[in-house]
Design a protein around this motif. Structure first.
Motif, PDB file in Angstrom:
ATOM      1  N   THR A  19       0.853  -1.188   0.000  1.00 23.94           N
ATOM      2  CA  THR A  19       0.000   0.000   0.000  1.00 23.94           C
ATOM      3  C   THR A  19       0.885   1.232   0.000  1.00 23.94           C
ATOM      4  OG1 THR A  19      -0.102  -0.147   2.381  1.00 23.94           O
ATOM      5  CG2 THR A  19      -1.942  -1.057   1.176  1.00 23.94           C
ATOM      6  N   THR A  20       0.276   2.339  -0.377  1.00 23.69           N
ATOM      7  CA  THR A  20       1.037   3.561  -0.421  1.00 23.69           C
ATOM      8  C   THR A  20       0.327   4.574   0.457  1.00 23.69           C
ATOM      9  OG1 THR A  20       2.026   5.177  -1.885  1.00 23.69           O
ATOM     10  CG2 THR A  20      -0.162   4.412  -2.468  1.00 23.69           C
ATOM     11  N   SER A  21       0.982   5.667   0.763  1.00 22.47           N
ATOM     12  CA  SER A  21       0.402   6.611   1.709  1.00 22.47           C
ATOM     13  C   SER A  21      -0.125   7.871   1.046  1.00 22.47           C
ATOM     14  CB  SER A  21       1.452   6.997   2.746  1.00 22.47           C
ATOM     15  OG  SER A  21       1.522   5.996   3.723  1.00 22.47           O
ATOM     16  N   THR A  22      -1.251   8.330   1.515  1.00 23.80           N
ATOM     17  CA  THR A  22      -1.718   9.649   1.105  1.00 23.80           C
ATOM     18  C   THR A  22      -2.087  10.391   2.372  1.00 23.80           C
ATOM     19  OG1 THR A  22      -3.991   8.908   0.965  1.00 23.80           O
ATOM     20  CG2 THR A  22      -2.716   8.868  -1.075  1.00 23.80           C
ATOM     21  N   VAL A  23      -2.388  11.666   2.215  1.00 29.01           N
ATOM     22  CA  VAL A  23      -2.751  12.467   3.372  1.00 29.01           C
ATOM     23  C   VAL A  23      -4.190  12.898   3.203  1.00 29.01           C
ATOM     24  CG1 VAL A  23      -2.281  14.623   4.581  1.00 29.01           C
ATOM     25  CG2 VAL A  23      -0.398  13.238   3.713  1.00 29.01           C
ATOM     26  N   ASP A  24      -5.021  12.610   4.177  1.00 25.77           N
ATOM     27  CA  ASP A  24      -6.427  12.992   4.044  1.00 25.77           C
ATOM     28  C   ASP A  24      -6.628  14.408   4.571  1.00 25.77           C
ATOM     29  OD1 ASP A  24      -8.125  11.405   6.871  1.00 25.77           O
ATOM     30  OD2 ASP A  24      -6.649  13.006   6.749  1.00 25.77           O
ATOM     31  N   HIS A  77       6.039   4.449 -10.912  1.00 27.90           N
ATOM     32  CA  HIS A  77       4.644   4.473 -11.336  1.00 27.90           C
ATOM     33  C   HIS A  77       3.784   3.368 -10.733  1.00 27.90           C
ATOM     34  CE1 HIS A  77       4.239   7.721 -14.343  1.00 27.90           C
ATOM     35  NE2 HIS A  77       5.512   7.780 -14.031  1.00 27.90           N
ATOM     36  N   GLN A  78       4.438   2.421 -10.030  1.00 26.45           N
ATOM     37  CA  GLN A  78       3.634   1.412  -9.351  1.00 26.45           C
ATOM     38  C   GLN A  78       2.951   1.990  -8.137  1.00 26.45           C
ATOM     39  OE1 GLN A  78       6.438  -1.695  -8.565  1.00 26.45           O
ATOM     40  NE2 GLN A  78       6.722  -2.010 -10.757  1.00 26.45           N
ATOM     41  N   HIS A  79       3.380   3.145  -7.694  1.00 22.63           N
ATOM     42  CA  HIS A  79       2.832   3.713  -6.461  1.00 22.63           C
ATOM     43  C   HIS A  79       1.849   4.845  -6.700  1.00 22.63           C
ATOM     44  CE1 HIS A  79       5.309   1.081  -4.124  1.00 22.63           C
ATOM     45  NE2 HIS A  79       6.331   1.392  -4.905  1.00 22.63           N
ATOM     46  N   LEU A 104      -4.962   2.095  -1.523  1.00 18.49           N
ATOM     47  CA  LEU A 104      -4.540   1.220  -2.614  1.00 18.49           C
ATOM     48  C   LEU A 104      -3.916   2.013  -3.763  1.00 18.49           C
ATOM     49  CD1 LEU A 104      -7.637  -1.149  -2.817  1.00 18.49           C
ATOM     50  CD2 LEU A 104      -5.562  -1.438  -1.485  1.00 18.49           C
ATOM     51  N   THR A 105      -3.003   1.379  -4.475  1.00 13.44           N
ATOM     52  CA  THR A 105      -2.451   2.000  -5.673  1.00 13.44           C
ATOM     53  C   THR A 105      -3.465   1.846  -6.797  1.00 13.44           C
ATOM     54  OG1 THR A 105      -1.469  -0.014  -6.557  1.00 13.44           O
ATOM     55  CG2 THR A 105      -0.138   1.254  -4.986  1.00 13.44           C
ATOM     56  N   GLN A 135       1.805  -2.490 -17.376  1.00 13.75           N
ATOM     57  CA  GLN A 135       2.414  -2.407 -16.042  1.00 13.75           C
ATOM     58  C   GLN A 135       2.036  -3.627 -15.207  1.00 13.75           C
ATOM     59  OE1 GLN A 135       1.190   1.440 -14.456  1.00 13.75           O
ATOM     60  NE2 GLN A 135       3.316   2.112 -14.565  1.00 13.75           N
ATOM     61  N   TYR A 136       0.774  -4.045 -15.342  1.00 15.86           N
ATOM     62  CA  TYR A 136       0.284  -5.174 -14.546  1.00 15.86           C
ATOM     63  C   TYR A 136       0.937  -6.478 -14.997  1.00 15.86           C
ATOM     64  CZ  TYR A 136      -3.151  -7.934 -11.906  1.00 15.86           C
ATOM     65  OH  TYR A 136      -3.769  -8.791 -11.022  1.00 15.86           O
ATOM     66  N   ILE A 137       1.084  -6.643 -16.299  1.00 15.80           N
ATOM     67  CA  ILE A 137       1.750  -7.843 -16.835  1.00 15.80           C
ATOM     68  C   ILE A 137       3.183  -7.910 -16.290  1.00 15.80           C
ATOM     69  CG2 ILE A 137       2.727  -8.851 -18.951  1.00 15.80           C
ATOM     70  CD1 ILE A 137       0.155  -7.853 -20.397  1.00 15.80           C
TER      71      ILE A 137
END
Lengths: 311, 638
Positions: free
Chosen positions: A2-7, B27-29, A16-17, A205-207
């Motif tokens: 997971t990645t971080s954001t600021v609410d 870009h994965q993030h 989620l990304t 990217q997903y592949i």
């Protein structure tokens, strides 16, 4: 993961990304179908979008295998490498593979060299309708994406077809939140597009991230080619009718999209790995469908095909 | 025309050419933001979206070539590039010059992927906009700087607010046509603030832009140095997404599918709507309320230590408890409400108008139930925000209604959790999606059952008969003489010109209650039904006499509570068991004693004598005739 954001309150939270959100959405869609459909099927064309869709299906139903078969509506004119991967992928996933050939097209020997647009109409459009009717499938997953073509931007995730497989753009249901209305009358069917919101870059990217096996034709290699009507075609087998004085030339080529080999244009490329393919895609200046002969007639041709039942 | 320096952020990233692997890792993030653009064609909406695609390099050369061709042929910009053509769609619509649907567009920057819901069209605007807004994290409301806040601006803003979108950008467009005037900008902002307050919109961010010229879209406008805020793209990159907001909420997951590949595995698949979950967490399955703990979080990529809102996962439980599609899994100590009556807002989306009382299918979460609109409250005029009473809702109408489902469903208020508060209604015949709904709150059952108003009321019935309606409720053991006495009482009242009716225990069991036996549950239901019938008869102005053993105090109290004050007259026919048994008129005590008859009151089923009956008659000392006379006298004295 997971990645971080600021609410708004300034609290740092995990979220989620974009690929994780797309993946979760696609899985949700597939499970909704399986929970509601009587006899679903996944249309499998062996391309990169199909590869991603199949991978998502494995994830959606793990540890069970996807509870539906794969259906390949074949034209007999796909690249040899596609047939090889098709059979392997179905086996690896533990799924049944159904292959349908339109018997009328077989009988008449319909091919892309002599029959033009009739080739697509008979093998693909008619073939698909025949196969869906033959096995009585009520829901068919397809790998179409909204970013592919203008008319697809408005396509629903759940697309309803009349008993004779026609698509009526004026009679589709609104899709609110993630509440899909899966009800249908007897004889009607639904085409479901679980990767509607993925773009070409997302797919690549997903592949890359998931290590999904794709047809080697997406990677550059020296292959025999001829140039016809501005398209660079690969001479994949001996059925390719060479014109007088025409000799296949070995070129470093790859494909951005895969279909019937006599209709699919290659690009000259040195991209031999996935990152290189993505790099090339990001630096390129033409859209991926340019390599497909089907879109060239007129700008709304895809839409006409869709109304007639082509995916 | 202003010079348009390309913001260096949005030219193709140098990393792509230099180090593609580093670029891919970066870009994965990315996160993903979904937004909706609201405005008519005249506000420059399509031009703005076209501009966003163009500025973020989402348009390829071949598309640009066909765009230039089309711009010359059908464009509205005098041969210049008409960005609006980029976001046009279906051929039929193009020919008619109208768009009637929601189209989704995609673009990305280094930080985010964006999905834009573009909802053009005039006729179906409400339906389309609500559809597009339902999945949006943010809304861009476009205003033509020359026009200011119009009726349609109000409509768009109302719908955005209705759908619970908390991030609103007020994009004041076509600033180039008002000389990039700061005064004009603030004038519009002031006007809009007033309106936003009116509809309860808490915040919005105004940005002065020109979609056509690209001012304050991807790069800061040199023509508007007085504007210090973020550009549109900057803000889109930084605004919070809904997923992030739902992480702090209590855990909720609607079960989509039960995964049962073999006898050893039973998993519950779903997408987490809110909160987080870990193995070992105590959970509860709603609506059943059964509890267990999470054994594992199963995914294709291996078991997880923790899963968060937005993820599609499969849970296994420590215990084998019932759980199926439609159920909602919550943390054991933080469940959501379960109810079958709600107040909700409906947005009607079908040509056929809403009909109160008609059963529709209601889909909420992963559950589909039957629902009826029990009470339409009012319709909202989306242009003026006025409420008007309405018994129905036509296409594109928005109204507040009470709705009732055929079974209790787990839910949350839409404002708290759209995942368990948003629903659709489906027509059972056409299978069309006919409405979108948003739950406000649950209604208590008693609040929600309402009466059809009638003009001839119970007083009118009673006054015509010149009598006071009443229920004379005879209770006592079998064989105590209830029926005999009640029968005499009725004859006497009849002779006095009173309108009466006698409900007898044995007779009722031949018809109304023929499906009931003599278990405690059936005895309760027997009395409940008789009580309801007796009440209807008092509404008709009758004096009702009932002769039932009615052994339990609770049910006699239930019937008493049904009646108007003073209209329930309990008559205890007091006969000792040994006397009743000795009389044994129907030979039932004998059968009960020999075990041929089960659950017989006084023998193997209890009789709870009244504690404060209005009238008591002792049939040991009084004859039936004497007892009846005493009762009639008491009734006449009322």
């Amino acid at each position: 993961m997971t990645t971080s954001t600021v609410d708004t309150q300034g609290v740092s939270q995990a979220t989620l990304t974009h690929l994780q959100r797309l993946e979760a959405e696609s899985i949700h869609i597939m499970r909704e179908v399986v929970a509601n459909a009587e006899n679903p099927v996944m249309l499998y064309s062996v391309g990169k979008d199909s590869a991603v869709m199949l991978h998502l299906a494995k994830k959606a139903f793990y540890p069970a295998p996807p509870p539906f078969p794969l259906l390949h509506v074949d034209t007999t004119w796909k690249f040899k490498a596609m047939y090889a991967l098709r059979d392997k992928a179905a086996k690896d996933a533990g799924m049944d593979l159904l292959v349908h050939h339109n018997p009328e097209a077989v009988e008449k020997g319909i091919n892309p060299f002599d029959h033009g647009s009739l080739h697509t109409d008979m093998w693909k459009t008619e073939g698909l309708k025949q196969a869906l009717s033959k096995y009585d499938f009520d829901v068919a997953f397809g790998g179409a994406r909204r970013d592919e073509e203008k008319s697809r931007a408005k396509e629903r995730v759940f697309s309803f077809r009349s008993a004779n497989h026609r698509w009526d753009p004026k009679n589709q249901r609104p899709e609110l939140w993630k509440l899909y209305n899966t009800r249908k009358a007897k004889g009607e069917s639904i085409r479901v597009f679980p990767i509607s919101n993925w773009t070409e870059l997302d797919i690549w990217q997903y592949i890359h991230l998931e290590g999904i096996e794709i047809v080697p034709l997406y990677f550059s290699e020296k292959r025999p080619t001829v140039i016809r009507n501005g398209l660079m075609l690969m001479v994949d087998d001996e059925r390719f009718p060479l014109e007088a004085g025409e000799t296949p030339v070995m070129r470093s080529i790859r494909f951005r999209t895969l279909g019937c080999y006599p209709l699919t244009g290659a690009v000259e490329s040195e991209a031999r790995t996935l990152p290189e393919v993505i790099q090339e895609m990001l630096l390129t200046t033409t859209s991926e469908r340019q390599g497909r002969a089907i879109d060239h007639d007129q700008s709304a041709s895809m839409e006409k095909k869709k109304q007639e039942g082509y995916f | 025309m202003t010079e348009m320096p390309q913001d260096p952020i949005y030219v193709t990233d140098a990393l792509i050419a230099e180090d593609i692997d580093a670029y891919l890792v970066k870009h994965q993030h990315k996160t993903m933001l979904r937004f909706i653009t609201c405005g008519s064609v005249d506000d420059g909406k399509s031009t703005l979206i076209g501009r966003l695609l163009y500025d973020t390099k989402m348009i390829f050369e071949d598309q640009l070539a066909s765009l230039e061709r089309d711009s010359k042929a059908v464009g509205t910009q005098g041969g210049d590039i008409d960005f609006a053509l980029l976001v046009d769609g279906l051929a039929a619509e193009r020919e008619q010059g109208i768009t009637i649907d929601v189209a989704y567009r995609f673009f990305a920057t280094d930080k985010r992927k964006f999905i834009v819901a573009d909802t053009p069209g005039h006729e179906q605007y409400t339906r389309n906009m609500v559809t597009g807004a339902s999945t949006a994290d943010l809304a861009v409301i476009l205003i033509d700087a020359r026009q200011g806040v119009l009726t349609q601006t109000r409509r768009h803003s109302y719908l955005v607010n209705l759908l619970g979108i908390r991030n609103v950008v007020l994009a004041i467009n076509k600033m180039d046509l008002v000389g990039y005037s700061q005064e004009r900008f603030y004038e519009i902002v002031k006007e809009y603030s007033h309106f936003a307050q009116q509809i309860g919109m808490k915040t919005f961010l105004p940005i002065p832009i020109s979609g056509l010229k690209g001012e304050n879209i991807a790069s800061k406008s040199a023509a508007m140095p007085w504007y210090q805020g973020p550009t549109l793209l900057q803000h889109l990159e930084e605004a919070p997404v809904n997923d992030a907001r739902m992480q702090d909420h209590d855990f909720r997951m609607a079960v989509q599918w039960v995964n049962r590949p073999n006898l050893d595995f039973r998993g519950f698949a779903g997408q987490i709507g809110a909160g987080t979950i870990s193995p070992g967490d105590a959970i509860r399955v709603l609506p059943s309320g059964k509890t267990t703990t999470v054994k594992s979080i199963v995914t294709f990529d291996g078991d997880l230590d923790r899963a968060i809102a937005g993820q599609s996962i499969t849970l296994t439980f420590a215990d084998e408890i019932d759980c199926s599609r439609g159920d909602v899994i919550v943390k054991a100590d933080a469940p959501c409400e379960v109810a079958d009556q709600f107040e909700a807002t409906l947005v009607w989306m079908d040509e056929a108008a809403m009909l109160p009382g008609r059963p529709y299918l209601l889909k909420i979460g992963t559950q589909t139930v039957t629902a009826t609109v029990t009470e339409p409250k009012y319709e909202v005029n989306v242009n003026t925000l006025e409420h008007k009473a309405s018994k129905t809702l036509a296409l594109n109408a928005i109204g507040v209604v009470n709705i009732s489902t055929d079974r209790a469903i787990p839910f949350e208020a839409y404002a708290q959790n759209p995942d368990l508060g948003g629903f659709i209604l489906i027509d059972r015949m056409s299978n069309a999606t006919v409405a979108a709904g948003m739950i406000h709150f649950a209604l208590r059952r008693s609040q929600n059952i309402h009466w059809q108003a009638v003009d001839i009321d119970r007083d009118a019935h009673a006054s015509l008969k010149t009598q006071k309606p009443a229920v004379v409720w005879f209770t006592g053991l079998s064989g105590s003489g209830k029926s005999t006495i009640a029968n005499i009482v009725e004859k006497k009242l009849h002779a006095l010109g009173k309108h009466t009716f006698l409900l007898d225990g044995d007779n009722v069991r031949h018809g109304l209650n023929r499906d009931l036996g003599f278990t405690d549950a059936d005895r309760v239901e027997n009395i409940r039904r008789v009580g309801e019938v007796a009440r209807l008869m008092t509404d008709a102005g009758l004096i009702v006499l009932t002769a039932f053993i009615s052994p339990f105090r609770a049910e006699r109290q239930m019937v008493r509570d049904l009646m108007a004050s003073g209209e329930f007259i309990e008559v205890f026919v007091n006969t000792p068991l040994e006397v009743a048994e000795e009389r044994d008129v129907k030979g039932l005590y004998k059968k009960a004693r020999s075990g041929q008859l089960k659950n017989f009151t006084g023998i193997d089923s209890p009789y709870e004598a009244p504690q404060a009956p209005e009238i008591t008659v002792n049939t040991v000392d009084l004859t039936a005739e004497e007892a009846a006379e005493r009762i009639v006298a008491a009734l006449l004295a009322r």
